[in-house]
Design a protein around this motif. Structure first.
Motif, mmCIF file in Angstrom:
data_model
loop_
_atom_site.group_PDB
_atom_site.id
_atom_site.type_symbol
_atom_site.label_atom_id
_atom_site.label_comp_id
_atom_site.label_asym_id
_atom_site.label_seq_id
_atom_site.Cartn_x
_atom_site.Cartn_y
_atom_site.Cartn_z
ATOM 1 N N PHE A 1 2.966 -3.793 9.166
ATOM 2 C CA PHE A 1 4.193 -3.582 8.409
ATOM 3 C C PHE A 1 4.354 -4.598 7.274
ATOM 4 N N LYS A 2 3.900 -5.819 7.469
ATOM 5 C CA LYS A 2 4.037 -6.848 6.438
ATOM 6 C C LYS A 2 3.285 -6.451 5.164
ATOM 7 N N THR B 1 5.075 -3.663 3.426
ATOM 8 C CA THR B 1 6.263 -4.174 2.739
ATOM 9 C C THR B 1 5.880 -4.812 1.407
ATOM 10 N N ILE C 1 7.274 -3.425 -2.138
ATOM 11 C CA ILE C 1 8.044 -4.274 -3.053
ATOM 12 C C ILE C 1 7.338 -4.373 -4.403
#
Length: 96
Positions: free
Chosen positions: A65-66, A69, A73
């Protein structure tokens, strides 16, 4: 999959810069909204394709997930997709 995502990321970044660098000034300074419509449609399509491909690539590569993300972004920031390509995607493509 990685090659398609890299191409989409670059095209999305270009469309984002065209929208803000060309479409918006024409719309608000020259009262020409027509180019903004077409650039906006192209950017919208490329943005959606970028996010969908980011989900698929993150799942395929098991990045977590990091990383997703960070990819997401980057799509919201000017020049973000170019940074992602240089920092994360290009080294991954060379290793394969």
């Amino acid at each position: 999959m990685l090659k398609i995502f890299r191409i989409t990321a670059i095209l999305e970044g270009i469309s984002y810069l065209m929208l803000f660098g060309l479409g918006m000034p024409l719309k608000y300074l020259a009262q020409m909204p027509e180019p903004n419509i077409f650039i906006g449609y192209a950017h919208g399509f490329l943005f959606i394709a970028y996010v969908v491909l980011a989900v698929l690539l993150t799942s395929e590569k098991k990045w977590g997930f990091k990383t997703f993300t960070i990819l997401f972004i980057a799509s919201l920031l000017p020049f973000g997709t170019f940074y992602i390509d240089k920092k994360y995607l290009k080294p991954t493509a060379v290793v394969q």
